[in-house]
Design a protein around this motif. Structure first.
Motif, PDB file in Angstrom:
ATOM      1  N   MET A  34      10.069  -2.471  -2.526  1.00  0.00           N
ATOM      2  CA  MET A  34       9.471  -3.164  -1.610  1.00  0.00           C
ATOM      3  C   MET A  34       8.967  -4.628  -2.224  1.00  0.00           C
ATOM      4  SD  MET A  34       9.519  -1.165   1.283  1.00  0.00           S
ATOM      5  CE  MET A  34       8.208  -1.895   2.251  1.00  0.00           C
ATOM      6  N   ALA A  35       8.955  -5.470  -1.179  1.00  0.00           N
ATOM      7  CA  ALA A  35       8.530  -6.846  -1.672  1.00  0.00           C
ATOM      8  C   ALA A  35       7.654  -7.755  -0.745  1.00  0.00           C
ATOM      9  CB  ALA A  35       9.554  -7.829  -2.253  1.00  0.00           C
ATOM     10  N   TRP A  36       7.157  -8.391  -0.924  1.00  0.00           N
ATOM     11  CA  TRP A  36       6.290  -9.500  -0.152  1.00  0.00           C
ATOM     12  C   TRP A  36       6.734 -10.862  -0.527  1.00  0.00           C
ATOM     13  CZ3 TRP A  36       3.233  -8.352   3.849  1.00  0.00           C
ATOM     14  CH2 TRP A  36       2.566  -7.173   3.860  1.00  0.00           C
ATOM     15  N   PHE A  37       7.130 -11.531   0.449  1.00  0.00           N
ATOM     16  CA  PHE A  37       7.641 -12.977   0.419  1.00  0.00           C
ATOM     17  C   PHE A  37       6.659 -13.854   1.294  1.00  0.00           C
ATOM     18  CE2 PHE A  37      11.720 -13.165  -1.763  1.00  0.00           C
ATOM     19  CZ  PHE A  37      11.774 -11.708  -2.137  1.00  0.00           C
ATOM     20  N   ARG A  38       6.692 -15.144   1.046  1.00  0.00           N
ATOM     21  CA  ARG A  38       5.885 -15.834   2.120  1.00  0.00           C
ATOM     22  C   ARG A  38       6.648 -17.149   2.472  1.00  0.00           C
ATOM     23  NH1 ARG A  38       0.732 -17.468  -2.248  1.00  0.00           N
ATOM     24  NH2 ARG A  38       1.922 -18.702  -3.563  1.00  0.00           N
ATOM     25  N   PHE A  47       9.075 -15.840  -3.103  1.00  0.00           N
ATOM     26  CA  PHE A  47       8.675 -14.518  -3.704  1.00  0.00           C
ATOM     27  C   PHE A  47       7.344 -14.410  -4.132  1.00  0.00           C
ATOM     28  CE2 PHE A  47       8.985 -10.440  -5.731  1.00  0.00           C
ATOM     29  CZ  PHE A  47       8.402 -10.583  -6.809  1.00  0.00           C
ATOM     30  N   VAL A  48       6.565 -13.340  -3.503  1.00  0.00           N
ATOM     31  CA  VAL A  48       5.009 -13.202  -4.004  1.00  0.00           C
ATOM     32  C   VAL A  48       5.031 -11.705  -4.902  1.00  0.00           C
ATOM     33  CG1 VAL A  48       2.844 -12.818  -3.028  1.00  0.00           C
ATOM     34  CG2 VAL A  48       4.564 -14.193  -1.880  1.00  0.00           C
ATOM     35  N   ALA A  49       5.493 -10.871  -4.505  1.00  0.00           N
ATOM     36  CA  ALA A  49       5.329  -9.412  -5.314  1.00  0.00           C
ATOM     37  C   ALA A  49       6.133  -8.403  -4.908  1.00  0.00           C
ATOM     38  CB  ALA A  49       3.757  -9.146  -5.234  1.00  0.00           C
ATOM     39  N   ALA A  50       6.621  -7.595  -5.767  1.00  0.00           N
ATOM     40  CA  ALA A  50       7.512  -6.451  -5.475  1.00  0.00           C
ATOM     41  C   ALA A  50       7.030  -5.202  -6.140  1.00  0.00           C
ATOM     42  CB  ALA A  50       8.891  -6.930  -5.986  1.00  0.00           C
ATOM     43  N   ILE A  51       7.536  -4.143  -5.707  1.00  0.00           N
ATOM     44  CA  ILE A  51       7.173  -2.732  -6.395  1.00  0.00           C
ATOM     45  C   ILE A  51       8.225  -1.928  -6.313  1.00  0.00           C
ATOM     46  CG2 ILE A  51       6.122  -2.013  -4.498  1.00  0.00           C
ATOM     47  CD1 ILE A  51       4.153  -0.345  -6.266  1.00  0.00           C
ATOM     48  N   THR A  68      -2.335  -8.099  -5.923  1.00  0.00           N
ATOM     49  CA  THR A  68      -1.815  -6.607  -6.372  1.00  0.00           C
ATOM     50  C   THR A  68      -1.056  -6.190  -5.362  1.00  0.00           C
ATOM     51  OG1 THR A  68      -4.041  -6.338  -7.720  1.00  0.00           O
ATOM     52  CG2 THR A  68      -2.797  -4.373  -7.276  1.00  0.00           C
ATOM     53  N   ILE A  69       0.019  -5.670  -5.642  1.00  0.00           N
ATOM     54  CA  ILE A  69       1.086  -4.853  -4.697  1.00  0.00           C
ATOM     55  C   ILE A  69       0.802  -3.372  -4.948  1.00  0.00           C
ATOM     56  CG2 ILE A  69       3.068  -5.115  -6.035  1.00  0.00           C
ATOM     57  CD1 ILE A  69       4.496  -5.247  -3.544  1.00  0.00           C
ATOM     58  N   SER A  70       0.691  -2.822  -4.037  1.00  0.00           N
ATOM     59  CA  SER A  70       0.746  -1.204  -4.371  1.00  0.00           C
ATOM     60  C   SER A  70       1.431  -0.332  -3.234  1.00  0.00           C
ATOM     61  CB  SER A  70      -0.893  -0.607  -4.392  1.00  0.00           C
ATOM     62  OG  SER A  70      -1.477  -0.988  -3.203  1.00  0.00           O
ATOM     63  N   ARG A  71       1.466   0.928  -3.476  1.00  0.00           N
ATOM     64  CA  ARG A  71       1.957   1.675  -2.147  1.00  0.00           C
ATOM     65  C   ARG A  71       1.308   2.966  -2.096  1.00  0.00           C
ATOM     66  NH1 ARG A  71       7.867   1.734  -3.916  1.00  0.00           N
ATOM     67  NH2 ARG A  71       8.284   2.118  -1.927  1.00  0.00           N
TER      68      ARG A  71
END
Length: 124
Positions: A34-38, A47-51, A68-71
């Protein structure tokens, strides 16, 4: 088919915090990448963060130490905790899910499913 629903965006002052959530539903892998982009107006998606897996995380340099990325695998939800927001952070933030493996987390082409985006605005 997988559906990703983001929430948590809003307007905050510089230095404040926000937590974005991305809830996944539908047929999905166990702990998919999973990831966050903006994307800010007039700019390319960034790209911002990925897990990946349980604890393997990646961040773009500009957010290291602040985001901080978490799940939560029980809730099928990924979070992006954003602290000390800066005037450079405003954008529409998108959640993305890859297939069983993502080789280059920052490469948006590797992600299959995308959310609709949530707006983050930071006032100085």
């Amino acid at each position: 088919q997988v559906q990703l629903d983001e929430s948590g965006g809003g307007l905050v002052q510089a230095g404040a915090s926000l937590r974005l959530s991305c809830a996944a539903s539908g047929r999905t892998f166990n702990r998919p990448p999973m990831a966050w982009f903006r994307q800010a107006p007039g700019k390319e998606r960034e790209f911002v963060a990925a897990i990946r897996g349980i604890t393997s995380t990646d961040y773009t340099d500009s957010v290291k130490g602040r985001f901080t990325i978490s799940r939560d695998n029980v809730k099928n939800t990924v979070y992006l905790q954003m602290d000390n927001l800066e005037p450079e952070d405003p954008a529409v933030y998108y959640c993305a899910q890859g297939g069983s493996v993502v080789f280059t987390p920052a490469n948006y082409h590797e992600y299959i499913y995308w959310g609709q985006g949530t707006q983050v605005t930071v006032s100085s």
